[in-house]
Write an enzyme that holds these catalytic residues in place. Structure first.
Site, PDB file in Angstrom:
ATOM      1  N   GLU A  52       0.807  -1.223   0.000  1.00 29.21           N
ATOM      2  CA  GLU A  52       0.000   0.000   0.000  1.00 29.21           C
ATOM      3  C   GLU A  52       0.839   1.272   0.000  1.00 29.21           C
ATOM      4  OE1 GLU A  52      -0.575  -2.644   1.873  1.00 29.21           O
ATOM      5  OE2 GLU A  52      -2.683  -3.221   1.690  1.00 29.21           O
ATOM      6  N   PHE A 114     -11.042  -8.235  13.569  1.00 32.96           N
ATOM      7  CA  PHE A 114      -9.961  -8.626  12.669  1.00 32.96           C
ATOM      8  C   PHE A 114      -9.682  -7.503  11.668  1.00 32.96           C
ATOM      9  CE2 PHE A 114      -8.588 -10.684   8.641  1.00 32.96           C
ATOM     10  CZ  PHE A 114      -7.319 -11.033   9.078  1.00 32.96           C
ATOM     11  N   GLN A 115      -8.427  -7.135  11.530  1.00 33.16           N
ATOM     12  CA  GLN A 115      -7.981  -6.046  10.648  1.00 33.16           C
ATOM     13  C   GLN A 115      -8.667  -4.725  10.967  1.00 33.16           C
ATOM     14  OE1 GLN A 115      -7.945  -7.521   6.526  1.00 33.16           O
ATOM     15  NE2 GLN A 115      -5.835  -8.182   6.887  1.00 33.16           N
ATOM     16  N   LYS A 164     -17.484  -1.641   6.032  1.00 33.92           N
ATOM     17  CA  LYS A 164     -17.965  -2.590   5.029  1.00 33.92           C
ATOM     18  C   LYS A 164     -19.488  -2.603   4.933  1.00 33.92           C
ATOM     19  CE  LYS A 164     -16.963  -7.241   3.368  1.00 33.92           C
ATOM     20  NZ  LYS A 164     -16.205  -8.489   3.629  1.00 33.92           N
ATOM     21  N   MET A 482      24.370   9.418   2.041  1.00 30.82           N
ATOM     22  CA  MET A 482      24.238  10.658   2.797  1.00 30.82           C
ATOM     23  C   MET A 482      24.540  10.430   4.277  1.00 30.82           C
ATOM     24  SD  MET A 482      23.791  13.810   2.212  1.00 30.82           S
ATOM     25  CE  MET A 482      22.737  14.408   0.891  1.00 30.82           C
TER      26      MET A 482
END
Lengths: 584, 186
Positions: A52, A114-115, A164, A482
């Site tokens: 993502e 969940f999630q 959802k 760097m």
């Protein structure tokens, strides 16, 4: 008139009505209804990413190269938390994004389902605004508001969290024209009296300078056109931040190059010595100002910015002008011309004399090598072999990014995509894919360091799947360049964890992804390797093995003012702790 | 007309800081912030203060327009003049924020706080507490043979003073609402 449909269908309808052509995303449990709708239509193209974070950077590249908002769809929980770095990056660099995240059903929110993650809580600090939509009837309206907020005023990312059950339920769709008008209407016209005052100062200034930033590019192509007209008409010198490159052409005669920590000698000294600074869409970042009390101590400062909170935040503005850069520049040009289009020609010419002397220092000079590819040389050759082409460049973060800013030249806005504010390693590869999706026939190059590149290398899979022929130009020094440079200059050459062992074979890696891999380690073979990269019709990784210990100069050490720059020819060891001879 | 001739302190709708940025003077300002009463709006305001390192000395919030779903947040904050200007500009940037008023620069505002004090004890201390409460126009809202609960309204300073006096007399608990403030006049 108004139509009944499910929340999931509304999402797709709202995106279509907002003119969205491409979304970047990754499916998961909490966005399955939306993906089901995406499956059943052809209007919107979905680019399946591998992570993502990659989706958000792709959307950033898409947005920055087109001027349109980038759109992302992620699932709940880890999908949303993976998007956080990209959101923060977009917030810092003012990139308009609309991120739609799935959420567990409303009746499960707060139960550690969940999630489940508190997505609006987590992203509150890294979005311009965010919403949790609890009713399907409000979904379309909220999405339209999201596009409005992301693209108006100072652009930025917004997130809309959609449970959802809200996606499954049926509600009334509201088209954009009927959406509730947002009270969010930032001021875009500058204060005329302040603009007049600036025009007046421009007539008498002896050592003027334009200091421009990403705001010029965000304002749109017209702002860049007006800036060019103004610079040409006044003959004032112009410098720009990292984010503003391309607003004024890199080949333009008044161009001083980038300013700041790794900016050009002439640009920084001109900022330090000017008597009128005209800041346009720039925000006086600490990489720009160096030590605040010594920042351009003898200048009057005009500051044009659409975000009132940018003005006076770091540096006091004598002439604050809140407004859209394009509008303000148009009015400034009109007023200045109406007053006779005068400048203090004789003094400005003397000023140019000084600047030309600083230019002679040739601050980007480096020691060439017959046996090793110098990173600066690699970029010079890349510039020479791609000049005049329809080219977009993205970068990762580090030395290579600064060298790219110094050695590549951009004659148009929206051609340079880099992570400026947040400095996100792993930005460049996904951003290049996003740019290529928006401009399928253009040349898109990601100038990378091998360490940054590895951070989001999974997106090579996306490039191959969607036939995005991005060119990954990796300056491979087997170091975190760097970090290594700072350790050399500031930490007694103790190179703590700034080098990589067991790097992958990038040629085999490219082949494993189904792309082409090329490796080059001799200066004499470089041109041929670059040509092979450019000629190949598909994604390429060009692994350029460069000098491992090259430092990026000029450099303003932390806490130093603009007139105390380190140059490449100076002996750098110990310079920062005060050996005055090494300070310029 | 110079852009610089802006009324000193007229900052609630601009980003203009006209005072010396180098002066390290800490000022206390009372801000009234009118916001949409939507989910998370208070977290957004508080998160702004916490995230950018600004001070909150007092905070009150309640919906003041039930039809328009607007809440009024009164926040007392402190900082250098430059920081105060920055706080206002940052607040105005939040999407659900409609108006930010700096009541400290817009004229002397009426500021009031409500507090409840529980004072326990018997004998002379109890009598003295009651006497002082009368002087401060605090009212008794609960009493037992060993305790009083006083309700007092006033400026934060008045409530501080009352607390100082009650402490040796058996102050057991105190609850304060934080400052509510309105500008004077029409």
């Amino acid at each position: 008139m108004t139509k009944q449909m499910t929340g999931a269908k509304m999402v797709v309808q709202a995106l279509k009505d907002q003119g969205v052509e491409v979304v970047f995303g990754y499916p998961g449990g909490a966005v399955l209804p939306i993906y089901d709708e995406i499956f059943q239509q052809n209007g919107i193209r979905h680019i399946l990413v591998r992570h993502e974070q990659g989706a958000v950077h792709m959307a950033e590249g898409y947005a920055r190269s087109t001027g349109k908002p980038g759109v992302v769809i992620v699932t709940s929980g880890p999908g949303a938390t993976n998007a956080v770095t990209g959101l923060t990056d977009a917030l810092m660099d003012s990139i308009p994004l609309v991120v739609l995240s799935g959420q567990v059903p409303t009746f499960l929110i707060g139960t550690d389902a969940f999630q489940e993650a508190d997505t609006v809580g987590i992203t509150r600090a890294c979005t311009k605004h965010n919403w949790l939509v609890k009713e399907t009837d409000r979904l379309a309206d909220t999405i339209h508001q999201g596009f409005h907020v992301a693209t108006h005023g100072r652009p930025g990312p917004v997130l809309i969290d959609i449970p959802k059950d809200v996606q499954f339920a049926t509600g009334t769709y509201v088209p954009p024209a009927k959406a509730k008008i947002s009270h969010y209407q930032p001021r875009v016209a500058g204060d005329r009296a302040a603009i007049e005052k600036l025009a007046e100062l421009m007539e008498t200034a002896e050592r003027p300078i334009f200091y421009t930033g990403g705001g010029v590019i965000n304002s749109g192509p017209e702002a860049s056109r007006l800036l060019r007209e103004l610079v040409e008409a006044t003959d004032f010198p112009i410098t720009s931040t990292l984010m503003g490159l391309g607003a004024y052409p890199g080949s333009g005669k008044n161009w001083l190059g980038m300013l700041g920590m790794h900016g050009l000698y002439e640009a920084n000294l001109a900022m330090h010595g000017c008597d009128l600074m005209i800041a346009v869409g720039a925000r006086f970042d600490d990489r720009i100002t160096g030590r605040i009390p010594d920042f351009s101590p003898h200048s009057k400062k005009a500051h044009i910015d659409i975000d009132p909170s940018s003005i006076g935040k770091v540096i006091h503005a004598d002439i604050p002008i809140v407004g859209d850069v394009g509008n303000v520049l148009r009015e400034l040009l009109e007023i200045w011309k109406a007053r006779g289009a005068r400048t203090n020609k004789a003094q400005v010419e003397r000023w140019w004399g000084k600047i030309d002397a600083w230019k002679k220092v040739d601050c980007l000079a480096y020691r060439g090598s017959e046996s090793t590819i110098k990173p600066q040389y690699a970029l010079e050759r890349l510039e020479a072999l791609t000049k005049g082409r329809d080219r977009y460049v993205t970068t990762e973060v580090g030395q290579h990014q600064m060298w790219a800013a110094q050695f590549l030249h951009f004659d148009e806005p929206n051609r340079w995509m880099t992570s400026g504010g947040l400095g996100t390693m792993g930005y460049g590869l996904p951003a290049s894919v996003g740019v290529q999706i928006a401009h399928p026939d253009s040349l898109v190059i990601n100038v990378a360091g091998e360490a940054s590149w590895l951070m989001n290398m999974q997106e090579m899979g996306t490039a191959v799947q969607f036939r995005a022929p991005v060119k990954q130009f990796i300056l491979n020094n087997e170091r975190l360049g760097m970090v290594r440079q700072w350790q050399q200059l500031l930490h007694g050459e103790r190179y703590s964890h700034s080098w990589s062992e067991s790097l992958p074979d990038f040629v085999k890696l490219a082949e494993a992804f189904g792309a082409k891999g090329i490796k080059v380690d001799r200066p004499g073979d470089l041109d041929e390797a670059i040509r092979a990269m450019l000629e190949y019709d598909g994604p390429v990784i060009l692994d350029v093995l460069v000098e491992k210990h090259e430092n990026c100069f000029p450099m303003i050490p932390s806490g130093k003012p603009h007139n105390e720059m380190l140059l490449g020819s100076a002996a750098t060891e110990g310079a920062i702790t005060g050996a005055g001879g090494a300070l310029v | 007309m110079s852009a610089l001739n802006i009324k000193k302190g007229a900052t609630s709708h601009s980003a203009y800081e006209l005072r010396d940025p180098h002066a390290v003077v800490i000022e206390t300002h009372t801000l009234a912030v009118l916001v949409d009463n939507e989910s998370g709006v208070l977290a957004r305001v508080i998160g702004l203060f916490a995230g950018r390192g600004y001070n909150i000395e007092s905070l009150t919030v309640a919906e003041v327009d039930h039809e328009g779903h607007r809440s009024r947040i009164t926040v007392v904050t402190s900082g250098t003049p430059q920081v105060i200007v920055q706080i206002k500009a940052q607040l105005e940037r939040l999407v659900p924020v409609h108006e930010v008023h700096d009541l400290t620069v817009e004229g002397r505002a009426v500021q009031r706080e409500l507090a409840l004090f529980k004072v326990t004890g018997t004998g002379e201390h109890r009598v003295e507490a009651l006497r002082l409460a009368d002087i401060f126009r605090a009212s008794v809202v609960d009493s037992t043979l060993e305790s009083f609960v006083f309700e007092i309204t006033g400026t934060a300073e008045k409530i501080d003073a009352f607390a100082d006096l009650m402490r040796p007399l058996g102050l057991a608990e105190m609850a304060r609402t934080g400052v509510a403030a309105l500008s004077r006049g029409a």
